[in-house]
Enzyme design. Sequence first.
Site, PDB file in Angstrom:
ATOM      1  CG  ASP A  26      -2.822   6.407   2.197  1.00  0.00           C
ATOM      2  OD1 ASP A  26      -3.887   6.995   2.508  1.00  0.00           O
ATOM      3  OD2 ASP A  26      -2.402   6.359   1.026  1.00  0.00           O
TER       4      ASP A  26
ATOM      5  CD  GLU B  62      -6.946   7.540  -6.959  1.00  0.00           C
ATOM      6  OE1 GLU B  62      -6.032   7.153  -7.714  1.00  0.00           O
ATOM      7  OE2 GLU B  62      -6.931   7.327  -5.728  1.00  0.00           O
TER       8      GLU B  62
ATOM      9  CG  ASP C 291      -1.706   3.004  -0.052  1.00  0.00           C
ATOM     10  OD1 ASP C 291      -1.860   3.894  -0.919  1.00  0.00           O
ATOM     11  OD2 ASP C 291      -2.601   2.187   0.253  1.00  0.00           O
TER      12      ASP C 291
END
Length: 284
Positions: free
Chosen positions: A83, A182, A44
């Site tokens: 995503d 992340e 995304d």
Amino acid sequence: MKKTVTTFKQAKQNGEKLTMLTAYDYSTAKLIDESGIDAILVGDSLGNVILGYSDTTAVTMEDMIHHGAAVARGAKEALVVVDMPFMSYQTSPYDALVNAGRLVKEGKAGAVKLEGGAEVCDSIKAITSAGIPVMAHLGLTPQSVNIFGGYKVQCRDEQSALKLINDALSVQKAGAFAVVLECIPAKLAELVTKTLDIPTIGIGAGNGCDGQVLVYQDMLGMFSDYTPKFAKKFADVGVVMKNAFSQYIEETKTEVFPSEEHEYKISEEIIEKLEKKLRENHTK
């Protein structure tokens, strides 16, 4: 041979690093696929690098389906992970299952990815129970950027680090086949990787993860709005592109392009006949 979730499982068992890059269109996906990549993520992040949004929350299901299907047509070998966009799974496990099903049926996804830990485990269970593989995503989860107050490194204190570990174990138990980590400290990512049976895919999480993912515009120097610290520039394609665009403009204006080699031929005899007919019509 087509790569699947089994590829991820075997890589973890064999200590082999996994590779993943984003793509959002057929041509790029085809190039990345032919390079031998393990997986392509239709992220995304297209909201930022393709659609020009300030964050990913504006991305829709229709956006993800459209770009996912394009990438799937170009990726013959790589696992295509798509995503799940903001609010496509947060409302209920039922909504999560329905939308994941759309990404597989219409977007041609081989797997879906969603953000969150223990709070999304019921959705992960619902999706995987229907036979759809799920990749989880922890640490900096871009869809929650408004809560985080921006794109910042996560889990630097003991409490948040412990929560990350517990969330990772929870999504694994719920059925996720892999988890993206992340923007977390490298040592913490390494600890999570050692703790889990499923592979970890790092982005800004050090080389102790089982694999890595990058946004391809970042690693090729094509996105200049901002550059994350973790994004190594493997080539400066953005400069090459701008130079090529400038050269095209200059050569077009000076009539260097198109040259004879770029033209199609027609016999002079036909042109002469056409010119004669035009002159005759003009004098009538």
